[in-house]
Structures are given as structure tokens and as C-alpha cells.
Design a protein around this motif. Structure first.
Motif, PDB file in Angstrom:
ATOM      1  N   ALA A 112       0.830  -1.214   0.000  1.00  0.00           N
ATOM      2  CA  ALA A 112       0.000   0.000   0.000  1.00  0.00           C
ATOM      3  C   ALA A 112       0.862   1.261   0.000  1.00  0.00           C
ATOM      4  O   ALA A 112       0.593   2.213  -0.741  1.00  0.00           O
ATOM      5  N   GLU A 124       1.357   4.202  -3.154  1.00  0.00           N
ATOM      6  CA  GLU A 124       1.136   5.630  -2.942  1.00  0.00           C
ATOM      7  C   GLU A 124       2.407   6.458  -3.118  1.00  0.00           C
ATOM      8  O   GLU A 124       2.407   7.491  -3.771  1.00  0.00           O
ATOM      9  N   ALA A 139      -8.434  12.387  -6.183  1.00  0.00           N
ATOM     10  CA  ALA A 139      -8.778  11.367  -5.199  1.00  0.00           C
ATOM     11  C   ALA A 139      -8.620   9.961  -5.782  1.00  0.00           C
ATOM     12  O   ALA A 139      -8.231   9.029  -5.088  1.00  0.00           O
ATOM     13  N   ASP A 140      -8.900   9.822  -7.063  1.00  0.00           N
ATOM     14  CA  ASP A 140      -8.858   8.496  -7.684  1.00  0.00           C
ATOM     15  C   ASP A 140      -8.560   8.658  -9.181  1.00  0.00           C
ATOM     16  O   ASP A 140      -9.469   8.584 -10.013  1.00  0.00           O
ATOM     17  N   ALA A 200      -1.470   6.991  -7.126  1.00  0.00           N
ATOM     18  CA  ALA A 200      -2.569   6.206  -6.547  1.00  0.00           C
ATOM     19  C   ALA A 200      -3.753   7.077  -6.125  1.00  0.00           C
ATOM     20  O   ALA A 200      -4.876   6.579  -6.010  1.00  0.00           O
ATOM     21  N   GLY A 201      -3.507   8.351  -5.883  1.00  0.00           N
ATOM     22  CA  GLY A 201      -4.599   9.221  -5.450  1.00  0.00           C
ATOM     23  C   GLY A 201      -4.389   9.731  -4.039  1.00  0.00           C
ATOM     24  O   GLY A 201      -3.671   9.122  -3.246  1.00  0.00           O
ATOM     25  N   LEU A 202      -4.994  10.879  -3.729  1.00  0.00           N
ATOM     26  CA  LEU A 202      -4.908  11.459  -2.389  1.00  0.00           C
ATOM     27  C   LEU A 202      -6.082  10.948  -1.576  1.00  0.00           C
ATOM     28  O   LEU A 202      -7.236  11.151  -1.942  1.00  0.00           O
ATOM     29  N   LYS A 203      -5.758  10.272  -0.460  1.00  0.00           N
ATOM     30  CA  LYS A 203      -6.827   9.616   0.297  1.00  0.00           C
ATOM     31  C   LYS A 203      -7.648  10.604   1.122  1.00  0.00           C
ATOM     32  O   LYS A 203      -8.825  10.392   1.373  1.00  0.00           O
ATOM     33  N   LYS A 204      -7.011  11.698   1.576  1.00  0.00           N
ATOM     34  CA  LYS A 204      -7.715  12.630   2.456  1.00  0.00           C
ATOM     35  C   LYS A 204      -8.333  13.778   1.655  1.00  0.00           C
ATOM     36  O   LYS A 204      -7.647  14.416   0.849  1.00  0.00           O
ATOM     37  N   GLU A 205      -9.599  14.052   1.938  1.00  0.00           N
ATOM     38  CA  GLU A 205     -10.276  15.174   1.270  1.00  0.00           C
ATOM     39  C   GLU A 205      -9.561  16.491   1.544  1.00  0.00           C
ATOM     40  O   GLU A 205      -9.492  17.374   0.684  1.00  0.00           O
ATOM     41  N   ASP A 229      -6.435  16.993   1.935  1.00  0.00           N
ATOM     42  CA  ASP A 229      -5.253  17.103   1.064  1.00  0.00           C
ATOM     43  C   ASP A 229      -5.656  17.545  -0.335  1.00  0.00           C
ATOM     44  O   ASP A 229      -4.970  18.344  -0.974  1.00  0.00           O
TER      45      ASP A 229
END
Lengths: 344, 423
Positions: free
Chosen positions: A62, A66, A307-308, A321-326, A328
Motif C-alpha cells: 500500500a 502511494e 482522489a482516484d 494512486a490518489g490522495l486519500k484525504k479530502e 489534502d
């Protein structure tokens, strides 16, 4: 008189205080333990220098996706010209050897050391020791050196056997080359004939030469009036949010530039991205998806993409991979607007 | 003439312009004027008006007519120009000193900006007293001045499998030669009371994100390694490690750590990324040489060459080039015009200097026929620069690094030159 005496005494004291060993100039100061700990991070093949910690293949997968996948591919297979970290087993004697951690690197310490100090590209020393153990474990797994339940730690580190550990020998040119290539060389009738066997122009890979043109081009760009919309948006950008976004942007900076003089790199330059045509930067080779999409980057589309990336635009070249936190996502968009405005 | 110079910036345009002039003169012996030259008979603006004042250029760059004498890179070589290399325009330079502004750059995480007040150098490890120096501290140690070449181990590396890049800048331009001012590494090691035993190693690293750490055996560290802060009389350029870089004479450029921040005395080599996965030389059987630090003797004709064609037709011709050896002084350079069948010894502009570039000239008469130009360097150890075939016989095609083969330029009747391989 008394002043003179004081100075002289001080002078004597300084001389006495100089280090006792020979040839000393008494320059510099002693390094503090905290300072040495901050900089002395190198790890040797015998494990000297490893920080305490551990990380699993599972966690590593994982983290790798990222932090590393954008350049090295999510399976460590490499993207574009960026290094492949896995595969290449048994290719070293081939016409095109593939030199990866698994096929070539003789010591595991090198992987840990390098990732710990210098990766990710553009955001070095941002990973914890445990994260580096996990990434190292995942790279080993992607090279079939360990199983998927493996956990790497400072305790078992030196037990890992690297496939090409015995593949190196110390420079032997003095024995194998220098005796052959020495002595009085031939001056006359050294060959019967000479034929041209290969020409560089057949390949045609030499860059076309141009004199420095960057400066006038930049001046032209600067001369264009800044779009008014950008100025209005600047007013709306929260400086704290933009500052937070600048940190988040380090993840992007290996491939993207924004601000004054930003150029296309692995990804397109991002000046004025909010409100810009999707797939609209001249001179950047977009994926078909991006090139054919049409429309403009509004904040909602950009947020969804960040995000995705691959879920939002199937087939995009952006391997992030994308930013997991809104938070961010919001921060990085604020930073992009801010940096774009400052570029004009 | 001056007006034409701006349009003459591409190689092809340059060739078009100059070859026509060359043909007219070819074989004619001393040229005869068709009429009075207006550059002489008419008063020119520069002879009538005024030039720039002394306050116009506080720090000067070359005049605009030299705008094509610049570093160039090869975009397809690397994934990104931040971790990449560019090339010195050696085809357009003469003498031996490389101006800093066009001296090749190699970075692994970009050229960083590090101000002198923010600079710290640590010496730690097997020392009596670990020390931290500021930039000002370094300036208080006794200084030395030396001229040395710095060559990337990958110079000519793209040519292993065959003639590939068409220009001396691209085939041999990962090199520069500067006069360095600095403090000997030995002085700093002694200051910290380091263990100087012959079996110890010195690990050096930079302040940039790549750190580019390298391990140097103690014998070399005590011999001639320099902690340098000036080059060609002025501060190092940002791209060459401002404010302080390591100078490791005669050894591969990757060891010349820029933005030097730490020197650690150790029991063994770290085996860092730059000394295992990179800068090791794969042999034909897949095994790899490591610790190939010394740059063997090498030379190249810089003119005529693909980017520096003959533009004057037959008659007097200056063939020139550079030679160097990481083992010491260059003692002789031979030049062949027929691809290595016959050789003549070139004139060295100055006696060869230790681990520095040597300029050679062959002052000759060109008959206007094709040439296969080669140069062959010899150094004070008796080493003779090998052919590409000789190198391949020992190492195969995949070494990447340390290609010091004899280079061939095919000079055609029209004066153009091409990078070729010969039998």
C-alpha cells in the motif's frame, strides 16, 4: 595595563584549550550527538546503521503504491524511463541486461539506505523507518525473494539472501587490460584496409542543435496579460490552505511543475489548471482518454481525479494512486491556484 | 557577416552557409580579392560610434555571436532532466580550461541552492573528535591550487554498442577541466584526529536529496583529494556544488560529491546505490566489476568533428583535440587520418599535466579528400588508449561505464564529419 593583561591571559587560555593531537588548527566545533544522529544515516551491508523498526510486505504494498508507484509502477516494474525495481532475473549476460534490486543489487542494505535517505523523488526523508522496512519488504516480494507474509525488521535484515550477492568482483584492469594496452604502438601499416562498419547518422538520435532560446520565450509569456479570472481566484485562496497544499504537492513534484517557468515533465505543467481545458497543454503527449475528453478542469472534476486518478479517467498515464484525504485534495487545489496566480 | 550569425545557430544552417564559401576557395591556394572589401574600405558603425560603458556588464556572459556554444542534453537518455546530465561543448572550445558556465552538469536530484551561511560540513565516524565546520572555518585552513579534469564514468557510454551520437559534445562532453582552490581532505581528517590506517574508508555525501554517497579508500583520501570551494578563480557554480564540492583527481566524476556535507571515517565501504547498482561495469558473462574508480587514458579530436566541420576547403588545417589520464600525465598523442592504418605524432600545446586535460594539435595540409580521423593517447605509465574492438573483447557490450576507446570521425570531401565505427 590591566586590559592588556586580561587579553594576554585570554590568549593563553585559548591556546591551552586547543585539542591535544598533532597538526591541529583548532578550527570548527565538536559535533553534538543529536547532529550526528540527524545526518549519519548510512547503512552498511552488515546492518550497521539500521534504525530499529519493522514493516510487512502487506503494508509495503500500500505504501509503495502511494509513495513510489507513480514512477516505479505499482508492481515495481517501472514507468517510462524510470527505474525498474523488479524482474530481470537471469538477464545480466543478455544483450540488454535488466538491472533491478532482485537481478543485480548485491546488498539489501543499499535499498534500505537509499529509500530512507533519498526517496521518494522530490520528497526525500519523509518516510518513517517502519515505512522504509515495509517498502523494502515489498520490493523483495516483487522480486520473489520473500513470501507475501514476510515482515522485515532490523533483527532479520541480514538474513535475507540477495540473488546477485556474488555477482561482483573488484576492479582487475591492472591485470586484465593494462599489460595488453601498453608499450610502443604501431605507427605504419597497422592494418591492410579500413572499412566503415557503422554510422551515427543512420540512427539519427542526436538532438538538433539550437542556441539558447528559453529567455526570449519566457519574456513573451510574461508579456501576455494575466487572465482576470486568475486574479479573482487568488483573492479567494486561503493562504494557510495553500501552504498546506504546497507540502502535499511534494508528492506530485516528481512529475509536475507549477509556478513561474513551469515546464512539462513526466506530467504536464499545471499553471492555471483550474479552468484550463482538459488535455489542453501544447507539447504534452496525453493519454487518449485525456486528449479526447474535452471540457475544462473545474474544481469538482479535479478533486475527483486527484482522489482516484485511474478510476476517474480510465487509461490516464498518471500512475499516482490518489490522495486519500479530502483535506489534502482541497489543500493541493488551493496551492495550484495560488502558485498559478503567482506565475502570471 | 555579423547579421548572418544569428540565423546560423542550427548546425545545418551553419553548414549550408559555410560550405558554399569553402567550395569557392578549395584548391585555389591563396585567395584573390574580387574587389575592395567594404568591411575595410567603408567606415563601419563600430569604428565611428561608441560601445558599451564599463557599467553595462557587471558580470559578463559571452557575446551573442557565441550563443551556440552551450551545454546541451539528450532528452531520451533519462526519465527526467532533474536527475540527468548535459554535455560540455568541447567541439567549440580550445585550450584546456573549461569555463564554468558551459561545463557539464550531472545531478541526481537537481542543482540545489545552498547559501554559505547555511553550509555545514561534518567529520565523524572513527575520529578522536567529531567536528562541524562552517564555510568560514574552511577558509582558515591552508589552501592549495590544482588543475584537474572531472570526467563522468558514463562519458562515451552511449557508444558501447555502436556509433550513436553525432558530435564530440555528445560522445565526449561529460568532462570539464578547472583550476580548483580548496583544502586537502587530509588536513580535515587530521584536524578531527581521524584513524588514518590504510584499511579504513572515507564515506562522503552531499547535502542534496540524493546525497550521492560514495566510499573512498583511505590511501586515496590522504593522497590528493581536495575539499574545494573555488573553480577557475571564482566561487563554484550552483550546478557544480556551491559552496563546497569534493575533488577526487583522476577518479570518476560521480565521486566528486557536490554540496559536500559529511565525511565519515569507516571500517569498510557503505556499498551505496552509486557504488553498487550504478557505476559498476557489467561484463559479457553477466558478472560485474566494482570499484572501477580510475579513469584510464583517453583522447578525442574536437575539431574537425561533426559539430565543427571544415569550412575552408583544402590547404592548411588545424586538427586539434584533448587527451587526459586518471593515472597521471599525458606523454604523447598520435593522430591517424586513415582510420588507424598510419599514425603521426601530434604536438602537445604544453607538457602534459597530472590528471588534467592536455591540448594537442596536428598542423597539417588537407588535400580535400576523405579522412577517417582518430587520436590515440599515451600516459606516463605507458598505457596506450585502446580501440573499441579491444575494449569489447575484454568487456563485451554492456559495461555502460569507462568507455575510453579510440574515436573515429569520417570527414568527407565537403568538410562535414560524421561519427563512425571502422574495422
Amino acid at each position: 595595563m590591566s586590559k592588556f593583561l586580561n587579553l594576554a591571559t585570554a590568549g593563553v587560555l585559548i591556546v591551552m584549550a586547543a585539542p591535544a593531537f598533532a597538526e591541529s588548527y583548532g578550527l570548527g566545533r565538536e559535533a553534538l550527538p543529536e547532529e550526528i544522529a540527524a545526518w549519519d544515516l548510512d547503512v552498511s551491508p552488515d546492518g550497521t546503521g539500521l534504525p530499529p523498526g519493522s514493516g510487512s510486505v502487506e503494508d509495503g504494498e500500500a505504501i509503495f503504491a502511494e509513495a513510489c508507484g507513480a514512477c516505479h509502477g505499482v508492481f515495481a516494474e517501472g514507468v517510462g524511463n524510470w527505474p525498474k525495481l523488479a524482474g530481470g532475473d537471469g538477464t545480466l549476460a543478455n544483450e540488454d541486461p535488466v538491472k533491478t534490486v532482485g537481478s543485480y543489487w548485491p546488498y539489501l542494505s543499499t535499498t534500505f539506505d537509499y529509500v530512507h535517505r533519498s526517496m521518494p523523488f522530490g520528497n526525500a526523508q519523509s518516510l518513517t523507518a517502519d515505512e522504509v522496512y515495509a517498502i523494502t519488504a515489498y520490493i523483495l516480494y516483487s522480486n520473489f525473494i520473500v513470501e507475501d507474509d514476510f515482515v522485515l525488521s532490523n533483527d532479520n535484515f541480514t538474513e535475507v539472501e540477495m540473488p546477485n550477492a556474488d555477482g561482483f568482483f573488484v576492479d582487475d584492469r591492472a591485470e586484465t587490460e593494462y599489460p595488453i594496452w601498453s608499450g610502443e604502438p604501431c605507427m605504419q601499416n597497422c592494418k591492410d584496409s579500413v572499412e566503415i562498419t557503422m554510422r551515427a547518422t543512420v540512427l539519427d538520435v542526436t538532438p538538433e542543435e539550437t542556441a539558447e532560446e528559453a529567455a526570449p520565450a519566457a519574456e513573451e509569456a510574461a508579456a501576455e496579460p494575466a487572465p482576470e479570472a486568475a486574479v479573482e481566484e487568488t483573492a479567494a485562496v486561503d493562504p494557510e490552505l495553500a501552504a498546506a497544499g504546497e507540502k502535499v504537492f511534494r508528492k506530485c513534484s516528481a512529475c509536475h511543475q507549477v509556478g513561474e517557468g513551469a515546464k512539462n515533465r513526466a506530467g504536464p505543467q499545471l499553471n492555471g489548471i483550474v479552468g484550463r481545458d482538459i488535455g489542453g497543454v501544447d507539447g504534452f503527449r496525453y493519454s487518449g482518454t485525456m486528449a479526447d475528453h474535452g471540457g475544462v478542469w473545474d474544481e469538482a472534476t479535479l478533486a475527483a481525479f486527484l482522489a482516484d486518478p485511474r478510476g476517474t479517467f480510465k487509461g490516464t498515464k498518471m500512475a499516482f494512486a490518489g490522495l486519500k484525504k479530502e483535506d489534502d485534495v482541497a489543500a493541493v487545489i488551493a496551492y495550484l491556484k495560488d502558485a498559478s496566480a503567482n506565475a502570471n | 557577416m555579423t547579421q548572418d550569425s544569428k540565423s546560423g545557430t542550427s548546425r545545418r544552417a551553419f553548414l549550408r552557409g559555410t560550405l558554399a564559401a569553402g567550395t569557392a576557395v578549395a584548391g585555389a591556394g591563396m585567395a584573390r580579392a574580387a574587389g575592395p572589401d567594404p568591411l575595410i574600405t567603408e567606415v563601419q558603425p563600430w569604428a565611428q560610434g561608441l560601445g558599451d560603458g564599463v557599467d553595462a556588464t557587471p558580470y559578463g556572459l559571452p557575446i551573442e555571436f557565441e550563443s551556440d556554444v552551450i551545454r546541451r542534453n539528450v532528452p531520451w537518455l533519462t526519465a527526467d532532466p532533474i536527475s540527468s546530465i548535459n554535455f560540455t561543448p568541447i567541439h567549440a572550445l580550445d585550450g584546456t580550461i573549461t569555463p564554468q558556465g558551459c561545463a557539464f552538469e550531472r545531478h541526481h536530484s537537481g542543482a540545489i541552492e545552498l547559501a554559505k551561511p547555511d553550509y555545514r560540513l561534518m567529520v565523524n565516524g572513527l575520529v578522536e573528535k567529531p567536528l562541524v565546520f562552517t564555510y568560514a572555518d574552511l577558509e582558515r585552513f591552508p589552501r592549495e591550487n590544482h588543475v584537474y579534469f572531472c570526467e563522468c564514468a558514463a562519458n562515451t557510454g552511449m557508444e558501447w554498442a555502436g556509433a550513436q551520437l553525432n558530435g564530440a559534445q555528445f560522445t565526449h562532453g561529460m568532462i570539464h577541466n578547472m583550476e580548483y582552490t580548496g583544502v586537502s581532505l587530509r588536513t580535515l581528517l587530521e584536524e578531527a584526529g581521524a584513524d588514518l590506517s590504510g584499511d579504513k574508508w572515507v564515506y562522503v555525501e552531499g547535502a542534496d536529496a540524493s546525497s550521492n554517497g560514495r566510499s573512498i579508500p583511505m590511501e586515496k583520501a590522504l593522497d590528493d583529494v581536495l575539499v574545494a570551494f573555488k573553480a577557475n578563480g571564482e566561487a563554484l557554480r550552483k550546478e557544480h556544488g556551491y559552496p563546497v564540492r569534493l575533488v577526487v583527481p583522476g577518479w570518476e566524476g560521480n565521486m566528486w560529491v557536490k554540496w559536500l556535507r559529511r565525511i565519515e571515517v569507516m571500517d569498510g565501504p557503505v556499498e551505496s546505490r552509486e557504488e553498487t547498482s550504478k557505476y559498476t561495469d557489467v561484463m559479457e558473462d553477466g558478472s560485474a566489476r566494482k570499484w572501477t574508480w580510475v579513469m584510464d587514458a583517453k583522447s578525442v579530436v574536437t575539431s574537425p568533428s561533426p559539430q565543427s566541420p571544415i569550412t575552408h576547403g583544402a590547404g592548411p588545417l588545424v586538427i586539434t583535440g584533448l587527451a587526459w589520464s586518471g593515472h597521471g600525465r599525458i606523454t604523447r598523442v598520435d593522430v591517424s587520418k586513415d582510420g588507424g592504418m598510419t599514425w603521426e605524432t601530434a604536438r602537445l600545446a604544453r607538457e602534459g599535466e597530472n590528471k588534467a586535460l592536455t591540448r594537442f594539435y596536428l598542423d597539417t595540409e588537407w588535400d580535400g579528400s576523405e579522412m577517417l580521423l582518430q587520436s590515440r593517447a599515451m600516459d606516463e605509465t605507458g598505457y596506450v588508449q585502446p580501440t573499441k574492438a579491444q575494449l569489447r573483447e575484454v568487456r563485451g557490450l554492456n559495461s555502460v561505464y569507462h568507455n575510453n576507446c579510440i574515436q573515429t570521425w569520417h570527414v568527407k570531401e565537403n568538410g562535414e564529419a560524421e561519427n563512425v565505427e571502422v574495422s
